[in-house]
Design a protein around this motif. Sequence first.
Motif, PDB file in Angstrom:
ATOM      1  N   ARG A 122       0.847  -0.934   0.227  1.00 10.88           N
ATOM      2  CA  ARG A 122       0.697   0.094  -0.224  1.00 10.88           C
ATOM      3  C   ARG A 122       1.178   1.140   0.022  1.00 10.88           C
ATOM      4  O   ARG A 122       0.397   2.153  -1.158  1.00 10.88           O
ATOM      5  N   ALA A 123       1.649   1.630   1.010  1.00  8.99           N
ATOM      6  CA  ALA A 123       2.487   2.110   0.396  1.00  8.99           C
ATOM      7  C   ALA A 123       3.306   2.893  -0.502  1.00  8.99           C
ATOM      8  O   ALA A 123       3.880   3.814  -0.819  1.00  8.99           O
ATOM      9  N   VAL A 124       4.169   1.731  -1.173  1.00  4.65           N
ATOM     10  CA  VAL A 124       4.451   2.148  -2.598  1.00  4.65           C
ATOM     11  C   VAL A 124       3.633   2.659  -3.627  1.00  4.65           C
ATOM     12  O   VAL A 124       3.929   3.307  -4.411  1.00  4.65           O
ATOM     13  N   LYS A 125       2.634   1.973  -3.503  1.00  3.66           N
ATOM     14  CA  LYS A 125       1.282   2.598  -4.292  1.00  3.66           C
ATOM     15  C   LYS A 125       0.589   4.043  -3.794  1.00  3.66           C
ATOM     16  O   LYS A 125       1.033   4.728  -5.190  1.00  3.66           O
ATOM     17  N   ILE A 154       1.114  10.360   2.781  1.00  5.32           N
ATOM     18  CA  ILE A 154       0.350   9.138   3.506  1.00  5.32           C
ATOM     19  C   ILE A 154       1.070   8.381   3.704  1.00  5.32           C
ATOM     20  O   ILE A 154       1.884   7.628   4.346  1.00  5.32           O
ATOM     21  N   GLY A 155       2.040   7.703   1.935  1.00  7.41           N
ATOM     22  CA  GLY A 155       2.411   6.399   2.093  1.00  7.41           C
ATOM     23  C   GLY A 155       3.563   6.789   2.723  1.00  7.41           C
ATOM     24  O   GLY A 155       3.843   5.661   3.827  1.00  7.41           O
ATOM     25  N   ALA A 232      13.383  -5.363   4.046  1.00  6.30           N
ATOM     26  CA  ALA A 232      14.494  -4.866   3.496  1.00  6.30           C
ATOM     27  C   ALA A 232      13.529  -3.972   2.467  1.00  6.30           C
ATOM     28  O   ALA A 232      13.777  -3.141   1.429  1.00  6.30           O
ATOM     29  N   PRO A 233      12.495  -4.906   1.778  1.00 13.78           N
ATOM     30  CA  PRO A 233      11.657  -3.318   0.574  1.00 13.78           C
ATOM     31  C   PRO A 233      11.230  -2.627   1.286  1.00 13.78           C
ATOM     32  O   PRO A 233      10.921  -2.061   0.298  1.00 13.78           O
ATOM     33  N   ALA A 234      10.729  -2.462   1.930  1.00 16.96           N
ATOM     34  CA  ALA A 234      10.511  -1.281   2.668  1.00 16.96           C
ATOM     35  C   ALA A 234      11.527   0.092   3.204  1.00 16.96           C
ATOM     36  O   ALA A 234      11.162   1.076   2.548  1.00 16.96           O
ATOM     37  N   ARG A 235      12.879  -0.684   3.412  1.00 19.17           N
ATOM     38  CA  ARG A 235      13.538  -0.261   2.956  1.00 19.17           C
ATOM     39  C   ARG A 235      14.357   0.518   1.900  1.00 19.17           C
ATOM     40  O   ARG A 235      14.400   1.652   1.563  1.00 19.17           O
ATOM     41  N   ALA A 236      14.209  -0.384   0.759  1.00 16.34           N
ATOM     42  CA  ALA A 236      14.847  -0.277  -0.547  1.00 16.34           C
ATOM     43  C   ALA A 236      13.194   1.577  -1.191  1.00 16.34           C
ATOM     44  O   ALA A 236      13.805   2.165  -1.274  1.00 16.34           O
ATOM     45  N   LYS A 244      14.319  10.497  -4.617  1.00 20.31           N
ATOM     46  CA  LYS A 244      13.324  10.992  -6.111  1.00 20.31           C
ATOM     47  C   LYS A 244      12.199  11.681  -5.122  1.00 20.31           C
ATOM     48  O   LYS A 244      11.202  12.495  -6.579  1.00 20.31           O
ATOM     49  N   GLY A 245      11.912  11.861  -4.096  1.00 22.54           N
ATOM     50  CA  GLY A 245       9.940  12.208  -4.219  1.00 22.54           C
ATOM     51  C   GLY A 245       9.069  11.465  -4.089  1.00 22.54           C
ATOM     52  O   GLY A 245       8.213  12.096  -4.340  1.00 22.54           O
ATOM     53  N   GLU A 246       8.766  10.658  -5.589  1.00 19.61           N
ATOM     54  CA  GLU A 246       7.961   9.513  -6.131  1.00 19.61           C
ATOM     55  C   GLU A 246       8.328   8.442  -6.691  1.00 19.61           C
ATOM     56  O   GLU A 246       9.842   7.881  -6.264  1.00 19.61           O
ATOM     57  N   ILE A 247       7.935   7.415  -6.425  1.00 15.70           N
ATOM     58  CA  ILE A 247       7.793   5.908  -6.174  1.00 15.70           C
ATOM     59  C   ILE A 247       7.390   5.298  -8.242  1.00 15.70           C
ATOM     60  O   ILE A 247       6.334   5.327  -8.747  1.00 15.70           O
TER      61      ILE A 247
END
Length: 302
Positions: A122-125, A154-155, A232-236, A244-247
């Motif tokens: 959810r956070a990544v989205k 929020i993310g 690990a994925p969360a830290r990445a 970058k300010g976004e994913i």
Amino acid sequence: ALGEKARYGAAMRKAGIDIDDLTAKPVSGNETPEELAIIMAENAQKAAFKDAMTKAGLAQRTSSIADTDFGNMLATDLVKQTMPTYSMVPEVIKSLRRIPVMGNFMAFPAEIVRTSGNIVNRAVKELGFKATPEMIQAMGEQQARAFARQVRGIGAERLTGYISMATVAPVAMRDAAHNILGITEAEEDLLEKNKPFWSIGNTMMFLEKPDEDLNAEVVDLSYMLPYEFMLAPARAAAEVYQQKGEIGANEAEQIGFAAIEAFKKFSEPFASEALATERLVDVTIRDGKTQTGAEIYEPGEL
């Protein structure tokens, strides 16, 4: 649910949208041309907002049988995704309650695995959310981009909270237990050097003080409280967002692959070929007994 609704409600107010007023206004046919134009513009804005949220994977649905308003429905679905809920435990996990003693403790770790994955996903989205052309057209560029920035905020808050909790909770529990038991640094080092290969990198905790022969019961907190497996994925994701300010889509895909690998590592002691085969033999060929003769279940229980 109220907390999640408040988060999105605040973000939407920044864009001039009321989270409690997202239902399309009906047209009676008695409106003046000016009134009709206002209603149509407002309905287009609401539709563009809900469509953007759905396409980004941030909203599972835009309507319900109970005719729940969009804000409450969004918050309810989000809480079910990110909070441990026994009704969401898969039947295969519930069936493991047959296992003596440990079967009773399977549901909570299973829910931690599910919700941890959902929180990071959810956070990544949210960190990758951008204003769509439809949103910009319906809401205006300034408002649409303001809302997108709020969603990314929020993310970031969600991801930071998860990383902090996943890092602190198991370590704090271990340190508290070891302090009560009087575990020395030498004993902790001995535990680290002698833990099984599948626990490498995990947080181990003594359940009792080692005896004269240095024997003691221990537990792997990374499996009992499996918040760590998604660290690990969360830290990445946090690092990409900081840079970058976004994913973007490519980064999100790479983080997704990292999450899959993290789950594979977490599952290794449960699903390795040797362990799975041994358990299958125990309940079939050996008629419910282990290789040492210990009974897994009484005849006729299954």
